[in-house]
Motif scaffolding. Structure first.
Motif, short mmCIF file in Angstrom:
data_model
loop_
_atom_site.label_atom_id
_atom_site.label_comp_id
_atom_site.label_asym_id
_atom_site.label_seq_id
_atom_site.Cartn_x
_atom_site.Cartn_y
_atom_site.Cartn_z
N ALA A 5 0.84 -1.19 0.00
CA ALA A 5 0.00 0.00 0.00
C ALA A 5 0.88 1.24 0.00
CB ALA A 5 -0.89 0.00 1.24
N PRO A 6 0.55 2.21 -0.83
CA PRO A 6 1.30 3.45 -0.78
C PRO A 6 1.00 4.19 0.52
CG PRO A 6 -0.52 3.63 -2.33
CD PRO A 6 -0.47 2.21 -1.84
N GLU A 10 -5.19 7.72 -3.12
CA GLU A 10 -5.57 8.82 -3.99
C GLU A 10 -6.95 9.37 -3.65
OE1 GLU A 10 -5.11 7.45 -8.02
OE2 GLU A 10 -3.09 6.73 -7.59
N LYS A 11 -7.84 8.50 -3.17
CA LYS A 11 -9.20 8.91 -2.85
C LYS A 11 -9.71 8.03 -1.70
CE LYS A 11 -13.77 9.47 -4.90
NZ LYS A 11 -14.60 9.32 -6.09
N ASP A 12 -10.49 8.62 -0.82
CA ASP A 12 -11.07 7.90 0.29
C ASP A 12 -12.51 7.54 -0.05
OD1 ASP A 12 -11.84 6.82 2.69
OD2 ASP A 12 -11.57 8.66 3.86
N PHE A 13 -12.81 6.24 -0.08
CA PHE A 13 -14.12 5.75 -0.46
C PHE A 13 -15.01 5.43 0.75
CE2 PHE A 13 -11.99 5.21 -4.43
CZ PHE A 13 -12.98 5.26 -5.40
N ARG A 47 -9.30 -0.30 -5.44
CA ARG A 47 -7.97 -0.85 -5.76
C ARG A 47 -7.17 0.14 -6.59
NH1 ARG A 47 -7.60 -3.81 -10.28
NH2 ARG A 47 -9.73 -4.59 -9.99
N GLN A 48 -7.80 0.74 -7.60
CA GLN A 48 -7.10 1.67 -8.48
C GLN A 48 -6.69 2.95 -7.76
OE1 GLN A 48 -9.80 1.93 -11.83
NE2 GLN A 48 -8.73 0.27 -12.88
N SER A 49 -7.43 3.32 -6.74
CA SER A 49 -7.07 4.53 -5.99
C SER A 49 -6.24 4.20 -4.74
CB SER A 49 -8.31 5.32 -5.60
OG SER A 49 -9.04 4.62 -4.64
N SER A 50 -5.94 2.93 -4.55
CA SER A 50 -5.10 2.46 -3.43
C SER A 50 -5.69 2.79 -2.07
CB SER A 50 -3.68 3.03 -3.53
OG SER A 50 -3.10 2.66 -4.75
N ASP A 51 -7.00 2.70 -1.95
CA ASP A 51 -7.69 2.95 -0.68
C ASP A 51 -7.77 1.61 0.07
OD1 ASP A 51 -9.24 3.67 1.45
OD2 ASP A 51 -10.96 4.34 0.25
N LEU A 52 -6.76 1.34 0.87
CA LEU A 52 -6.65 0.06 1.55
C LEU A 52 -7.81 -0.24 2.50
CD1 LEU A 52 -5.10 -2.55 2.07
CD2 LEU A 52 -3.75 -1.32 3.77
N PRO A 53 -8.20 0.66 3.39
CA PRO A 53 -9.31 0.33 4.29
C PRO A 53 -10.60 -0.01 3.55
CG PRO A 53 -8.15 2.28 5.08
CD PRO A 53 -7.60 1.97 3.72
N SER A 54 -10.92 0.74 2.51
CA SER A 54 -12.13 0.47 1.74
C SER A 54 -12.00 -0.82 0.95
CB SER A 54 -12.43 1.64 0.79
OG SER A 54 -12.69 2.81 1.53
N LEU A 89 -3.62 -4.81 -3.58
CA LEU A 89 -2.83 -4.61 -2.36
C LEU A 89 -2.71 -5.92 -1.59
CD1 LEU A 89 -4.57 -1.29 -1.36
CD2 LEU A 89 -2.32 -1.51 -2.39
N LYS A 90 -1.52 -6.20 -1.12
CA LYS A 90 -1.28 -7.46 -0.40
C LYS A 90 -2.17 -7.58 0.83
CE LYS A 90 3.51 -8.07 -1.81
NZ LYS A 90 4.91 -8.13 -1.36
N ALA A 91 -2.34 -6.49 1.53
CA ALA A 91 -3.16 -6.51 2.75
C ALA A 91 -4.62 -6.82 2.43
CB ALA A 91 -3.04 -5.19 3.49
N SER A 92 -5.08 -6.42 1.26
CA SER A 92 -6.46 -6.74 0.86
C SER A 92 -6.60 -8.23 0.60
CB SER A 92 -6.84 -5.97 -0.41
OG SER A 92 -6.91 -4.61 -0.16
N VAL A 93 -5.61 -8.81 -0.07
CA VAL A 93 -5.63 -10.25 -0.33
C VAL A 93 -5.57 -11.00 0.99
CG1 VAL A 93 -4.39 -12.18 -1.39
CG2 VAL A 93 -4.60 -10.02 -2.62
#
Length: 183
Positions: A5-6, A10-13, A47-54, A89-93
């Protein structure tokens, strides 16, 4: 390929998911595949906006939807597809795998449970960030084989298991042993 995760998405969903998830749940009551399509579209955006929590929330929602509808074949397909998505993102997987492992006891048919376990083992092969989950499902699979009298195969799959972080597994299994012995 998976990536870390960066530092900042880029955006919070969060607000979008807070609004959309209840609506998707209502849609899913009539046809869960329509709900799944909406969840997958949101997953792509997060995924495309790298919003890990969402992204994690959506992975859990996808797994919950498929498990609650007992569509194990589609669950296997989606697990494989989602784990291979570009920029995943690895954490999502890891979250998705953890959620599925926690729901394995809801599978009543042994053959279906083995298929789900095999899919998890395929996804987690040679990935250090999900090796704990791989070890857990391998142990479950080994127990099933042992129960069915296949000692050789049960032993083989345990011997093939490669784990880098033995210390964490040792702590986890020690805690489990302590809790069982107290019961």
């Amino acid at each position: 390929m998976s990536r870390e995760a960066p530092i900042k998405s880029e955006k919070d969903f969060t607000d979008i998911l807070d609004k959309e998830l209840p609506e998707i749940a209502k849609i899913s009551e009539n046809g869960y595949k329509q709900g799944l399509e909406k969840l997958l579209a949101l997953e792509k955006q997060t995924r495309q906006s790298s919003d890990l929590p969402s992204s994690k929330r959506l992975m859990v929602a996808i797994v919950d939807l498929l498990v609650s509808n007992k569509d194990w074949q589609l669950l296997n397909e989606q697990m494989l597809l989602l784990s291979k998505k570009h920029g995943q993102l690895k954490a999502s997987v890891q979250t998705m795998i953890e959620e599925i492992v926690s729901k394995l006891d809801q599978i009543s048919e042994e053959e279906t449970k083995i298929e789900v376990i095999e899919t998890i083992r395929t996804i987690t092969e040679n990935k250090i960030y999900v090796e704990i989950e791989r070890a857990r499902v391998t142990k479950i699979y080994s127990d099933i084989l042992l129960k069915n009298g296949d000692l050789d195969k049960a032993t083989d799959i345990l011997c093939e298991l490669k784990v880098e972080t033995y210390d964490f597994i040792k702590k986890t299994f020690s805690e489990n042993i302590r809790s069982v012995s107290r019961s």
